[in-house]
Design a protein around this motif. Structure first.
Motif, short mmCIF file in Angstrom:
data_model
loop_
_atom_site.label_atom_id
_atom_site.label_comp_id
_atom_site.label_asym_id
_atom_site.label_seq_id
_atom_site.Cartn_x
_atom_site.Cartn_y
_atom_site.Cartn_z
N THR A 341 18.12 60.23 16.72
CA THR A 341 17.55 58.90 16.53
C THR A 341 16.29 59.02 15.66
OG1 THR A 341 16.05 59.05 18.42
CG2 THR A 341 18.29 58.29 18.87
N PRO A 342 15.95 57.92 14.96
CA PRO A 342 14.75 57.95 14.12
C PRO A 342 13.46 58.19 14.92
CG PRO A 342 15.80 55.77 14.08
CD PRO A 342 16.72 56.67 14.81
N VAL A 343 13.44 57.74 16.20
CA VAL A 343 12.23 57.95 17.01
C VAL A 343 12.02 59.44 17.27
CG1 VAL A 343 11.15 57.51 19.23
CG2 VAL A 343 12.34 55.66 18.05
N PRO A 367 11.73 59.09 3.96
CA PRO A 367 13.00 58.67 4.56
C PRO A 367 12.81 57.87 5.85
CG PRO A 367 12.80 61.09 4.53
CD PRO A 367 11.67 60.54 3.74
N LEU A 368 11.77 58.21 6.63
CA LEU A 368 11.54 57.46 7.87
C LEU A 368 11.04 56.05 7.56
CD1 LEU A 368 9.92 60.18 10.18
CD2 LEU A 368 12.22 59.22 10.28
N LEU A 369 10.16 55.94 6.53
CA LEU A 369 9.66 54.61 6.16
C LEU A 369 10.80 53.73 5.63
CD1 LEU A 369 6.27 55.52 4.45
CD2 LEU A 369 6.58 54.26 6.59
N ALA A 370 11.84 54.37 5.10
CA ALA A 370 12.97 53.61 4.55
C ALA A 370 14.00 53.26 5.62
CB ALA A 370 13.64 54.41 3.44
N LEU A 374 13.43 51.72 12.10
CA LEU A 374 12.03 51.95 12.44
C LEU A 374 11.12 50.87 11.86
CD1 LEU A 374 11.62 55.82 11.99
CD2 LEU A 374 11.61 54.53 14.12
N ALA A 375 11.72 49.91 11.13
CA ALA A 375 10.90 48.94 10.39
C ALA A 375 9.96 48.15 11.30
CB ALA A 375 11.80 47.98 9.61
N GLN A 376 10.34 47.99 12.58
CA GLN A 376 9.51 47.21 13.51
C GLN A 376 8.77 48.12 14.50
OE1 GLN A 376 9.25 43.84 13.25
NE2 GLN A 376 10.56 44.07 11.45
N TYR A 377 8.79 49.42 14.24
CA TYR A 377 8.26 50.37 15.22
C TYR A 377 6.81 50.72 14.87
CZ TYR A 377 8.46 54.38 18.40
OH TYR A 377 8.25 55.26 19.43
N HIS A 378 5.86 50.19 15.65
CA HIS A 378 4.45 50.32 15.26
C HIS A 378 3.98 51.78 15.17
CE1 HIS A 378 3.91 50.68 19.64
NE2 HIS A 378 2.78 51.29 19.36
#
Lengths: 427, 114
Positions: A341-343, A367-370, A374-378
Protein backbone atom coordinates in the motif's frame (compact mmCIF):
# COMPACT_ATOMS: atom_id res chain seq x y z
CA UNK A 1 -22.24 -26.65 52.89
CA UNK A 2 -22.30 -23.18 51.27
CA UNK A 3 -20.87 -20.31 53.31
CA UNK A 4 -23.22 -17.49 54.22
CA UNK A 5 -21.68 -14.05 53.77
CA UNK A 6 -22.67 -10.56 54.92
CA UNK A 7 -24.85 -8.79 52.32
CA UNK A 8 -22.33 -6.15 51.23
CA UNK A 9 -19.54 -8.69 50.75
CA UNK A 10 -21.92 -10.86 48.79
CA UNK A 11 -23.09 -7.99 46.58
CA UNK A 12 -19.50 -7.13 45.81
CA UNK A 13 -18.80 -10.77 45.04
CA UNK A 14 -21.72 -10.84 42.59
CA UNK A 15 -20.54 -7.61 40.97
CA UNK A 16 -17.13 -9.16 40.54
CA UNK A 17 -18.64 -12.25 39.00
CA UNK A 18 -20.53 -10.00 36.61
CA UNK A 19 -17.38 -8.17 35.58
CA UNK A 20 -15.34 -11.32 35.11
CA UNK A 21 -17.84 -13.82 33.78
CA UNK A 22 -20.96 -12.10 32.43
CA UNK A 23 -19.59 -12.28 28.84
CA UNK A 24 -18.96 -16.00 29.22
CA UNK A 25 -22.46 -16.55 30.61
CA UNK A 26 -23.91 -14.47 27.77
CA UNK A 27 -21.88 -16.29 25.11
CA UNK A 28 -23.13 -19.67 26.31
CA UNK A 29 -26.72 -18.44 26.73
CA UNK A 30 -26.74 -17.18 23.13
CA UNK A 31 -25.81 -20.67 21.98
CA UNK A 32 -28.36 -22.36 24.24
CA UNK A 33 -31.18 -19.92 23.48
CA UNK A 34 -30.29 -19.17 19.87
CA UNK A 35 -30.96 -15.45 20.15
CA UNK A 36 -29.00 -12.40 21.32
CA UNK A 37 -31.87 -10.48 22.93
CA UNK A 38 -33.32 -13.52 24.67
CA UNK A 39 -29.85 -14.33 26.02
CA UNK A 40 -29.31 -10.77 27.28
CA UNK A 41 -32.62 -10.84 29.13
CA UNK A 42 -31.72 -14.23 30.58
CA UNK A 43 -28.33 -12.92 31.71
CA UNK A 44 -29.93 -10.04 33.62
CA UNK A 45 -32.56 -12.39 35.10
CA UNK A 46 -29.86 -14.81 36.24
CA UNK A 47 -27.90 -12.11 38.07
CA UNK A 48 -31.09 -10.67 39.59
CA UNK A 49 -31.93 -14.15 40.84
CA UNK A 50 -28.44 -14.47 42.34
CA UNK A 51 -28.92 -11.20 44.23
CA UNK A 52 -32.19 -12.50 45.70
CA UNK A 53 -31.31 -16.14 46.32
CA UNK A 54 -27.65 -16.23 47.31
CA UNK A 55 -28.09 -14.23 50.56
CA UNK A 56 -30.44 -17.06 51.63
CA UNK A 57 -28.76 -20.11 50.15
CA UNK A 58 -25.13 -19.04 50.02
CA UNK A 59 -22.97 -18.86 46.93
CA UNK A 60 -23.19 -22.07 44.88
CA UNK A 61 -20.03 -24.14 44.56
CA UNK A 62 -19.89 -23.43 40.82
CA UNK A 63 -21.49 -20.01 40.36
CA UNK A 64 -21.01 -19.73 36.58
CA UNK A 65 -22.90 -22.95 35.69
CA UNK A 66 -25.57 -21.86 38.20
CA UNK A 67 -25.95 -18.54 36.38
CA UNK A 68 -26.14 -20.19 32.95
CA UNK A 69 -28.62 -22.78 34.12
CA UNK A 70 -30.77 -20.19 35.91
CA UNK A 71 -30.71 -17.88 32.91
CA UNK A 72 -31.79 -20.71 30.66
CA UNK A 73 -34.68 -21.70 32.95
CA UNK A 74 -35.84 -18.09 33.21
CA UNK A 75 -35.83 -17.84 29.41
CA UNK A 76 -37.80 -21.07 29.08
CA UNK A 77 -40.33 -19.83 31.68
CA UNK A 78 -40.74 -16.60 29.81
CA UNK A 79 -41.21 -18.38 26.49
CA UNK A 80 -43.87 -20.64 28.06
CA UNK A 81 -45.76 -17.56 29.21
CA UNK A 82 -45.47 -15.89 25.82
CA UNK A 83 -46.02 -19.04 23.79
CA UNK A 84 -49.54 -18.12 22.87
CA UNK A 85 -48.47 -14.69 21.59
CA UNK A 86 -45.31 -15.57 19.70
CA UNK A 87 -45.78 -17.18 16.28
CA UNK A 88 -42.78 -19.49 16.50
CA UNK A 89 -42.80 -19.78 20.29
CA UNK A 90 -43.61 -23.46 20.29
CA UNK A 91 -40.82 -24.46 17.91
CA UNK A 92 -38.25 -22.35 19.70
CA UNK A 93 -39.32 -23.77 23.03
CA UNK A 94 -39.06 -27.32 21.75
CA UNK A 95 -35.53 -26.63 20.52
CA UNK A 96 -34.11 -24.98 23.61
CA UNK A 97 -35.96 -26.97 26.28
CA UNK A 98 -35.34 -30.42 24.80
CA UNK A 99 -32.50 -31.33 27.14
CA UNK A 100 -34.07 -29.78 30.22
CA UNK A 101 -34.60 -33.17 31.87
CA UNK A 102 -30.94 -33.66 32.61
CA UNK A 103 -29.82 -30.11 33.01
CA UNK A 104 -26.85 -30.60 35.32
CA UNK A 105 -25.37 -33.26 33.05
CA UNK A 106 -25.87 -31.07 29.99
CA UNK A 107 -24.21 -28.11 31.67
CA UNK A 108 -21.28 -30.21 32.74
CA UNK A 109 -20.76 -31.34 29.17
CA UNK A 110 -21.27 -27.76 28.10
CA UNK A 111 -18.34 -26.46 30.10
CA UNK A 112 -16.00 -27.93 27.52
CA UNK A 113 -17.67 -25.65 24.98
CA UNK A 114 -17.22 -22.43 26.96
CA UNK A 115 -14.04 -21.21 25.30
CA UNK A 116 -15.67 -21.92 21.95
CA UNK A 117 -18.80 -20.04 23.01
CA UNK A 118 -16.70 -16.95 23.66
CA UNK A 119 -15.02 -17.32 20.26
CA UNK A 120 -18.42 -17.90 18.62
CA UNK A 121 -19.54 -14.59 20.08
CA UNK A 122 -16.41 -12.80 18.84
CA UNK A 123 -16.63 -14.26 15.33
CA UNK A 124 -20.34 -13.50 15.06
CA UNK A 125 -19.96 -9.88 16.20
CA UNK A 126 -17.02 -9.45 13.78
CA UNK A 127 -18.78 -11.10 10.85
CA UNK A 128 -17.80 -9.36 7.59
CA UNK A 129 -21.44 -9.49 6.43
CA UNK A 130 -22.07 -6.72 8.99
CA UNK A 131 -20.91 -3.16 8.31
CA UNK A 132 -17.67 -2.19 10.03
CA UNK A 133 -19.55 0.35 12.18
CA UNK A 134 -21.96 -2.37 13.26
CA UNK A 135 -19.12 -4.79 13.99
CA UNK A 136 -17.40 -2.25 16.24
CA UNK A 137 -20.57 -1.33 18.15
CA UNK A 138 -21.73 -4.91 18.50
CA UNK A 139 -18.34 -6.13 19.70
CA UNK A 140 -18.14 -3.41 22.35
CA UNK A 141 -21.72 -4.12 23.47
CA UNK A 142 -21.75 -7.92 23.47
CA UNK A 143 -18.13 -9.02 23.82
CA UNK A 144 -16.79 -6.19 26.00
CA UNK A 145 -20.05 -5.55 27.84
CA UNK A 146 -20.01 -1.75 27.47
CA UNK A 147 -23.30 0.11 27.72
CA UNK A 148 -24.79 1.84 24.68
CA UNK A 149 -24.03 5.20 26.36
CA UNK A 150 -20.36 4.32 26.83
CA UNK A 151 -20.06 3.24 23.20
CA UNK A 152 -21.79 6.43 22.04
CA UNK A 153 -19.32 8.56 24.02
CA UNK A 154 -16.35 6.68 22.63
CA UNK A 155 -17.48 7.27 19.04
CA UNK A 156 -18.85 10.78 19.63
CA UNK A 157 -22.32 9.61 18.54
CA UNK A 158 -25.71 9.82 20.18
CA UNK A 159 -26.81 6.76 22.19
CA UNK A 160 -29.85 6.35 19.91
CA UNK A 161 -27.60 6.13 16.83
CA UNK A 162 -25.53 3.41 18.48
CA UNK A 163 -28.60 1.60 19.80
CA UNK A 164 -30.11 1.57 16.32
CA UNK A 165 -26.84 0.26 14.84
CA UNK A 166 -26.83 -2.61 17.33
CA UNK A 167 -30.52 -3.41 16.81
CA UNK A 168 -30.06 -3.50 13.02
CA UNK A 169 -26.99 -5.72 13.33
CA UNK A 170 -28.87 -8.19 15.52
CA UNK A 171 -31.78 -8.16 13.09
CA UNK A 172 -29.44 -9.03 10.25
CA UNK A 173 -27.81 -11.82 12.26
CA UNK A 174 -31.26 -13.31 12.76
CA UNK A 175 -32.89 -12.64 9.39
CA UNK A 176 -29.92 -13.66 7.25
CA UNK A 177 -29.06 -16.57 9.59
CA UNK A 178 -25.47 -15.59 10.36
CA UNK A 179 -24.43 -18.73 12.25
CA UNK A 180 -23.20 -18.70 15.84
CA UNK A 181 -20.04 -20.65 15.18
CA UNK A 182 -16.27 -20.67 15.05
CA UNK A 183 -15.45 -20.79 11.32
CA UNK A 184 -14.17 -24.14 10.00
CA UNK A 185 -10.37 -24.36 9.46
CA UNK A 186 -10.48 -23.51 5.74
CA UNK A 187 -12.33 -20.23 6.46
CA UNK A 188 -10.53 -19.38 9.68
CA UNK A 189 -7.70 -17.24 8.27
CA UNK A 190 -9.85 -14.57 6.55
CA UNK A 191 -12.33 -14.53 9.44
CA UNK A 192 -9.52 -14.07 11.97
CA UNK A 193 -8.27 -11.17 9.84
CA UNK A 194 -11.71 -9.58 10.19
CA UNK A 195 -11.55 -9.96 13.98
CA UNK A 196 -8.03 -8.49 14.04
CA UNK A 197 -9.23 -5.53 12.04
CA UNK A 198 -12.05 -4.81 14.51
CA UNK A 199 -9.65 -5.03 17.46
CA UNK A 200 -7.11 -2.78 15.74
CA UNK A 201 -9.73 -0.17 14.82
CA UNK A 202 -11.04 -0.19 18.39
CA UNK A 203 -7.52 0.36 19.66
CA UNK A 204 -6.87 3.22 17.24
CA UNK A 205 -10.15 4.83 18.15
CA UNK A 206 -8.97 4.97 21.75
CA UNK A 207 -5.34 5.67 20.91
CA UNK A 208 -5.95 8.72 18.71
CA UNK A 209 -7.34 10.69 21.66
CA UNK A 210 -5.16 12.33 24.30
CA UNK A 211 -4.98 10.20 27.45
CA UNK A 212 -6.28 10.95 30.95
CA UNK A 213 -9.81 11.41 29.66
CA UNK A 214 -11.15 8.53 31.67
CA UNK A 215 -13.68 10.86 33.28
CA UNK A 216 -15.62 13.13 30.93
CA UNK A 217 -17.04 16.59 31.70
CA UNK A 218 -20.16 15.34 33.42
CA UNK A 219 -18.18 12.91 35.54
CA UNK A 220 -19.26 9.77 33.69
CA UNK A 221 -16.65 7.08 33.36
CA UNK A 222 -15.29 7.02 29.82
CA UNK A 223 -14.59 3.62 28.34
CA UNK A 224 -10.92 3.09 27.58
CA UNK A 225 -11.18 1.63 24.08
CA UNK A 226 -7.45 1.03 23.79
CA UNK A 227 -7.50 -1.08 26.96
CA UNK A 228 -10.65 -2.91 25.80
CA UNK A 229 -8.89 -3.77 22.54
CA UNK A 230 -5.85 -5.10 24.40
CA UNK A 231 -8.02 -7.24 26.69
CA UNK A 232 -9.86 -8.58 23.67
CA UNK A 233 -6.61 -9.41 21.86
CA UNK A 234 -5.40 -11.24 24.98
CA UNK A 235 -8.60 -13.28 25.23
CA UNK A 236 -8.45 -14.16 21.54
CA UNK A 237 -4.84 -15.30 21.80
CA UNK A 238 -5.48 -17.30 24.96
CA UNK A 239 -8.33 -19.20 23.31
CA UNK A 240 -6.76 -19.74 19.90
CA UNK A 241 -3.07 -19.38 19.12
CA UNK A 242 -2.39 -17.65 15.85
CA UNK A 243 0.78 -15.84 14.73
CA UNK A 244 -1.08 -12.71 13.71
CA UNK A 245 -3.18 -12.63 16.89
CA UNK A 246 0.12 -12.76 18.74
CA UNK A 247 1.64 -10.05 16.52
CA UNK A 248 -1.44 -7.87 16.93
CA UNK A 249 -1.33 -8.11 20.73
CA UNK A 250 2.39 -7.28 20.66
CA UNK A 251 1.76 -4.26 18.45
CA UNK A 252 -1.02 -2.94 20.71
CA UNK A 253 1.07 -3.39 23.85
CA UNK A 254 4.10 -1.65 22.34
CA UNK A 255 2.02 1.26 21.07
CA UNK A 256 0.11 1.52 24.33
CA UNK A 257 3.43 1.65 26.19
CA UNK A 258 4.02 5.07 24.59
CA UNK A 259 0.67 6.60 25.50
CA UNK A 260 1.98 8.84 28.30
CA UNK A 261 4.55 10.34 25.95
CA UNK A 262 2.29 10.94 22.95
CA UNK A 263 0.52 14.13 24.01
CA UNK A 264 1.43 17.33 25.81
CA UNK A 265 -0.59 18.42 28.83
CA UNK A 266 -2.69 20.46 26.38
CA UNK A 267 -3.47 17.48 24.18
CA UNK A 268 -0.95 18.35 21.45
CA UNK A 269 0.50 15.42 19.57
CA UNK A 270 4.18 14.64 20.15
CA UNK A 271 5.86 12.70 17.34
CA UNK A 272 8.04 9.70 18.01
CA UNK A 273 11.45 11.47 17.67
CA UNK A 274 10.46 14.12 20.23
CA UNK A 275 8.83 11.82 22.77
CA UNK A 276 10.38 11.54 26.23
CA UNK A 277 11.23 7.89 26.24
CA UNK A 278 11.53 7.63 30.01
CA UNK A 279 7.73 7.98 29.97
CA UNK A 280 7.40 4.78 27.97
CA UNK A 281 5.93 1.94 30.03
CA UNK A 282 8.73 -0.64 30.36
CA UNK A 283 6.41 -3.35 31.70
CA UNK A 284 4.20 -3.15 28.60
CA UNK A 285 7.29 -2.99 26.39
CA UNK A 286 8.79 -6.20 27.78
CA UNK A 287 5.39 -7.91 27.56
CA UNK A 288 5.08 -6.71 23.96
CA UNK A 289 8.58 -7.82 23.01
CA UNK A 290 7.89 -11.26 24.47
CA UNK A 291 4.89 -11.61 22.14
CA UNK A 292 6.86 -10.29 19.14
CA UNK A 293 9.46 -12.97 19.74
CA UNK A 294 6.79 -15.68 19.98
CA UNK A 295 5.18 -14.43 16.76
CA UNK A 296 8.48 -14.28 14.86
CA UNK A 297 9.54 -17.70 16.13
CA UNK A 298 6.32 -19.30 14.88
CA UNK A 299 7.56 -19.07 11.29
CA UNK A 300 4.56 -17.74 9.38
CA UNK A 301 5.04 -14.02 9.78
CA UNK A 302 2.27 -11.54 8.94
CA UNK A 303 1.76 -7.77 8.74
CA UNK A 304 0.87 -7.28 12.43
CA UNK A 305 3.94 -9.20 13.61
CA UNK A 306 6.16 -7.09 11.33
CA UNK A 307 4.64 -3.84 12.56
CA UNK A 308 5.13 -5.09 16.11
CA UNK A 309 8.77 -5.88 15.32
CA UNK A 310 9.20 -2.30 14.05
CA UNK A 311 7.65 -0.95 17.25
CA UNK A 312 9.95 -3.25 19.25
CA UNK A 313 13.05 -1.81 17.54
CA UNK A 314 11.90 1.69 18.52
CA UNK A 315 11.21 0.52 22.08
CA UNK A 316 14.75 -0.81 22.46
CA UNK A 317 16.39 2.48 21.41
CA UNK A 318 17.14 5.30 23.84
CA UNK A 319 16.48 7.99 21.21
CA UNK A 320 15.80 8.53 17.53
CA UNK A 321 19.49 8.96 16.64
CA UNK A 322 20.57 5.65 18.13
CA UNK A 323 17.68 3.73 16.55
CA UNK A 324 18.56 0.84 14.27
CA UNK A 325 17.04 2.50 11.18
CA UNK A 326 18.51 0.03 8.66
CA UNK A 327 16.64 -2.75 10.47
CA UNK A 328 13.44 -0.70 10.50
CA UNK A 329 13.85 0.01 6.79
CA UNK A 330 14.33 -3.72 6.10
CA UNK A 331 11.18 -4.54 8.11
CA UNK A 332 9.18 -1.96 6.13
CA UNK A 333 10.47 -3.52 2.91
CA UNK A 334 9.21 -6.87 4.15
CA UNK A 335 5.88 -5.33 5.13
CA UNK A 336 5.58 -3.68 1.71
CA UNK A 337 5.98 -7.06 0.06
CA UNK A 338 2.98 -8.38 2.06
CA UNK A 339 0.97 -5.16 1.94
CA UNK A 340 1.99 -3.06 -1.06
CA UNK A 341 0.00 0.00 0.00
CA UNK A 342 1.13 3.60 -0.54
CA UNK A 343 0.96 4.24 3.23
CA UNK A 344 3.50 1.47 3.87
CA UNK A 345 5.64 2.87 1.03
CA UNK A 346 5.57 6.27 2.74
CA UNK A 347 6.71 4.78 6.04
CA UNK A 348 9.43 2.89 4.23
CA UNK A 349 10.61 6.18 2.74
CA UNK A 350 10.75 7.83 6.17
CA UNK A 351 12.94 4.96 7.41
CA UNK A 352 15.06 5.35 4.26
CA UNK A 353 15.55 9.05 5.00
CA UNK A 354 16.76 8.18 8.50
CA UNK A 355 19.37 5.86 6.94
CA UNK A 356 20.44 7.94 3.94
CA UNK A 357 19.34 11.51 4.71
CA UNK A 358 16.47 13.74 3.53
CA UNK A 359 18.09 14.68 0.20
CA UNK A 360 18.24 11.06 -0.96
CA UNK A 361 14.68 10.49 0.30
CA UNK A 362 13.37 13.55 -1.60
CA UNK A 363 14.52 11.93 -4.86
CA UNK A 364 12.15 9.01 -4.16
CA UNK A 365 9.18 11.19 -3.27
CA UNK A 366 7.68 12.01 -6.74
CA UNK A 367 5.99 8.62 -7.33
CA UNK A 368 4.26 8.92 -3.94
CA UNK A 369 3.17 12.51 -4.66
CA UNK A 370 1.71 11.25 -7.95
CA UNK A 371 -0.20 8.40 -6.24
CA UNK A 372 -3.87 9.37 -6.20
CA UNK A 373 -4.51 7.10 -3.21
CA UNK A 374 -2.33 9.42 -1.14
CA UNK A 375 -3.71 12.68 -2.57
CA UNK A 376 -5.84 13.27 0.55
CA UNK A 377 -3.34 11.85 3.04
CA UNK A 378 -2.00 14.69 5.19
CA UNK A 379 1.00 12.69 6.43
CA UNK A 380 2.46 12.48 2.90
CA UNK A 381 2.64 16.27 2.75
CA UNK A 382 3.88 16.53 6.32
CA UNK A 383 6.68 14.08 5.47
CA UNK A 384 7.58 15.99 2.28
CA UNK A 385 7.59 19.23 4.28
CA UNK A 386 9.81 17.68 6.90
CA UNK A 387 12.41 16.54 4.34
CA UNK A 388 12.59 20.13 3.00
CA UNK A 389 12.70 21.58 6.51
CA UNK A 390 15.67 19.37 7.42
CA UNK A 391 17.46 20.63 4.31
CA UNK A 392 16.76 24.25 5.25
CA UNK A 393 14.44 24.69 2.24
CA UNK A 394 11.90 26.67 4.19
CA UNK A 395 9.71 27.99 1.39
CA UNK A 396 9.16 24.47 -0.04
CA UNK A 397 8.55 23.19 3.48
CA UNK A 398 5.91 25.88 4.09
CA UNK A 399 4.01 24.93 0.92
CA UNK A 400 3.83 21.29 1.94
CA UNK A 401 2.95 22.03 5.60
CA UNK A 402 0.06 24.24 4.40
CA UNK A 403 -1.12 21.42 2.12
CA UNK A 404 -0.91 18.98 5.05
CA UNK A 405 -2.86 21.33 7.32
CA UNK A 406 -5.66 21.58 4.73
CA UNK A 407 -6.05 17.79 4.78
CA UNK A 408 -5.56 17.02 8.49
CA UNK A 409 -8.79 16.28 10.36
CA UNK A 410 -7.59 15.33 13.83
CA UNK A 411 -7.25 18.42 16.11
CA UNK A 412 -3.97 17.15 17.55
CA UNK A 413 -2.51 16.80 14.03
CA UNK A 414 -3.75 20.26 13.06
CA UNK A 415 -2.18 21.82 16.13
CA UNK A 416 1.14 20.14 15.39
CA UNK A 417 1.17 21.39 11.79
CA UNK A 418 0.23 24.93 12.82
CA UNK A 419 3.12 24.90 15.27
CA UNK A 420 5.54 23.86 12.52
CA UNK A 421 4.16 26.59 10.22
CA UNK A 422 4.69 29.19 12.95
CA UNK A 423 8.26 28.08 13.57
CA UNK A 424 9.14 28.26 9.88
CA UNK A 425 7.40 31.59 9.20
CA UNK A 426 9.19 33.28 12.11
CA UNK A 427 11.93 35.60 10.84
CA UNK B 1 -32.93 -21.25 4.84
CA UNK B 2 -33.57 -20.17 1.28
CA UNK B 3 -31.33 -17.50 -0.23
CA UNK B 4 -31.61 -15.73 -3.55
CA UNK B 5 -28.22 -14.95 -5.05
CA UNK B 6 -28.60 -12.12 -7.54
CA UNK B 7 -25.75 -11.89 -10.01
CA UNK B 8 -25.07 -8.35 -11.17
CA UNK B 9 -22.52 -7.16 -13.67
CA UNK B 10 -21.84 -4.55 -16.28
CA UNK B 11 -23.44 -6.14 -19.32
CA UNK B 12 -20.92 -4.64 -21.71
CA UNK B 13 -18.05 -6.28 -19.83
CA UNK B 14 -19.58 -9.54 -18.63
CA UNK B 15 -18.41 -11.58 -21.61
CA UNK B 16 -15.42 -9.54 -22.77
CA UNK B 17 -12.93 -9.49 -19.88
CA UNK B 18 -9.99 -11.91 -19.66
CA UNK B 19 -11.52 -13.48 -16.53
CA UNK B 20 -15.05 -13.56 -18.00
CA UNK B 21 -16.60 -17.01 -17.57
CA UNK B 22 -17.67 -19.04 -20.59
CA UNK B 23 -21.16 -20.56 -20.63
CA UNK B 24 -19.72 -24.03 -20.17
CA UNK B 25 -18.12 -23.02 -16.88
CA UNK B 26 -21.37 -21.46 -15.62
CA UNK B 27 -23.24 -24.60 -16.62
CA UNK B 28 -20.69 -26.77 -14.81
CA UNK B 29 -20.94 -24.76 -11.57
CA UNK B 30 -24.73 -24.87 -11.66
CA UNK B 31 -24.49 -28.62 -12.10
CA UNK B 32 -22.14 -28.87 -9.13
CA UNK B 33 -24.52 -26.88 -6.87
CA UNK B 34 -27.46 -28.97 -8.10
CA UNK B 35 -25.58 -32.16 -7.28
CA UNK B 36 -24.89 -30.95 -3.75
CA UNK B 37 -28.67 -30.78 -3.28
CA UNK B 38 -28.70 -27.07 -2.50
CA UNK B 39 -30.07 -25.76 -5.79
CA UNK B 40 -33.72 -24.78 -6.09
CA UNK B 41 -33.41 -22.84 -9.35
CA UNK B 42 -30.82 -20.94 -11.36
CA UNK B 43 -30.94 -19.14 -14.67
CA UNK B 44 -28.92 -16.68 -16.72
CA UNK B 45 -30.89 -13.76 -18.17
CA UNK B 46 -31.02 -12.07 -21.55
CA UNK B 47 -29.66 -8.52 -21.61
CA UNK B 48 -31.58 -5.53 -20.20
CA UNK B 49 -32.35 -4.39 -23.77
CA UNK B 50 -34.90 -7.23 -23.80
CA UNK B 51 -36.48 -6.15 -20.51
CA UNK B 52 -39.98 -4.74 -20.18
CA UNK B 53 -41.15 -3.16 -16.95
CA UNK B 54 -44.75 -3.57 -15.84
CA UNK B 55 -46.65 -1.35 -13.42
CA UNK B 56 -50.29 -1.40 -12.34
CA UNK B 57 -51.60 2.08 -11.64
CA UNK B 58 -55.27 2.88 -10.99
CA UNK B 59 -56.24 -0.41 -12.54
CA UNK B 60 -54.27 0.31 -15.71
CA UNK B 61 -51.28 -1.68 -16.91
CA UNK B 62 -48.36 0.63 -17.68
CA UNK B 63 -45.54 -0.80 -19.76
CA UNK B 64 -42.14 0.68 -20.36
CA UNK B 65 -39.12 -0.45 -22.29
CA UNK B 66 -36.05 -1.53 -20.34
CA UNK B 67 -35.27 -2.24 -16.69
CA UNK B 68 -36.94 -0.21 -13.91
CA UNK B 69 -33.71 1.51 -12.90
CA UNK B 70 -30.72 2.80 -14.83
CA UNK B 71 -27.70 1.37 -13.03
CA UNK B 72 -24.07 0.69 -13.85
CA UNK B 73 -24.52 -3.00 -13.20
CA UNK B 74 -27.45 -5.05 -14.39
CA UNK B 75 -29.08 -8.23 -13.19
CA UNK B 76 -27.49 -10.99 -15.25
CA UNK B 77 -28.81 -14.11 -13.57
CA UNK B 78 -29.79 -15.71 -10.29
CA UNK B 79 -29.48 -18.76 -8.06
CA UNK B 80 -32.17 -19.72 -5.61
CA UNK B 81 -30.47 -21.98 -3.09
CA UNK B 82 -31.17 -23.83 0.12
CA UNK B 83 -28.35 -23.33 2.64
CA UNK B 84 -27.82 -24.13 6.29
CA UNK B 85 -26.88 -20.54 7.13
CA UNK B 86 -25.43 -17.35 5.65
CA UNK B 87 -21.87 -18.70 5.70
CA UNK B 88 -22.84 -21.62 3.50
CA UNK B 89 -24.83 -19.31 1.20
CA UNK B 90 -21.86 -16.91 0.88
CA UNK B 91 -19.56 -19.81 0.12
CA UNK B 92 -21.85 -20.97 -2.72
CA UNK B 93 -22.24 -17.41 -4.00
CA UNK B 94 -18.47 -16.89 -4.08
CA UNK B 95 -18.17 -19.88 -6.40
CA UNK B 96 -20.52 -18.44 -9.07
CA UNK B 97 -18.14 -17.79 -11.99
CA UNK B 98 -19.67 -14.38 -12.82
CA UNK B 99 -18.63 -13.15 -9.33
CA UNK B 100 -15.14 -12.71 -10.83
CA UNK B 101 -16.32 -9.89 -13.12
CA UNK B 102 -19.50 -8.71 -11.39
CA UNK B 103 -20.94 -9.20 -7.92
CA UNK B 104 -23.48 -11.38 -6.19
CA UNK B 105 -26.05 -10.01 -3.79
CA UNK B 106 -27.14 -12.67 -1.31
CA UNK B 107 -30.62 -12.14 0.14
CA UNK B 108 -32.40 -14.36 2.63
CA UNK B 109 -35.91 -15.26 1.49
CA UNK B 110 -38.69 -13.88 3.69
CA UNK B 111 -41.50 -16.12 4.87
CA UNK B 112 -44.81 -14.43 4.17
CA UNK B 113 -46.85 -13.97 7.32
CA UNK B 114 -50.28 -15.44 6.61
Amino acid sequence: MPMLQPATVLTRHIEQLYQQHSRQVLATLIRLLGDFDRAEDALQEAFSAALVQWPLTGVPASPVPWLISTGRFKAIDKLRQQQRFVSDGETVLAQIASDEADDSFVLQMDQQQWPDDYLRLVFTCCHPALSMEAQLALTLREVCGLTTEQIARAFLQTPSTIAQRIVRAKQKIKAAAIPYQVPPPQQLAPRLQAVHKVIYLLFNEGYSMPGNQSVSDDGMLQADLAQQAIDLAKQLLALHFDTESCGLLALLLLQHARRQARFTAHGELILLPEQQRQLWDQVLISEGIRHVETALASGRIGPYAIQAAIAAVHSESTDSASTDWPQIHALYQLLHRLEPTPVVALNQLVAFSMCHGPAAALLQLPPLLADENLAQYHLLFAVAADFHRQLGQNSEALIFYRQALLLATNPADQQFLQQRLLELSAP
Amino acid sequence: MKYLCLVYSNEQLLHSLPESPKDAECQAYAGQVAQSGRMLAAEALQGVATATTVRMRAGQVLLSDGPFAETKEQLAGFYLIEARDLNEALHLAAGIPAARVGCVEVRPVRQLVV
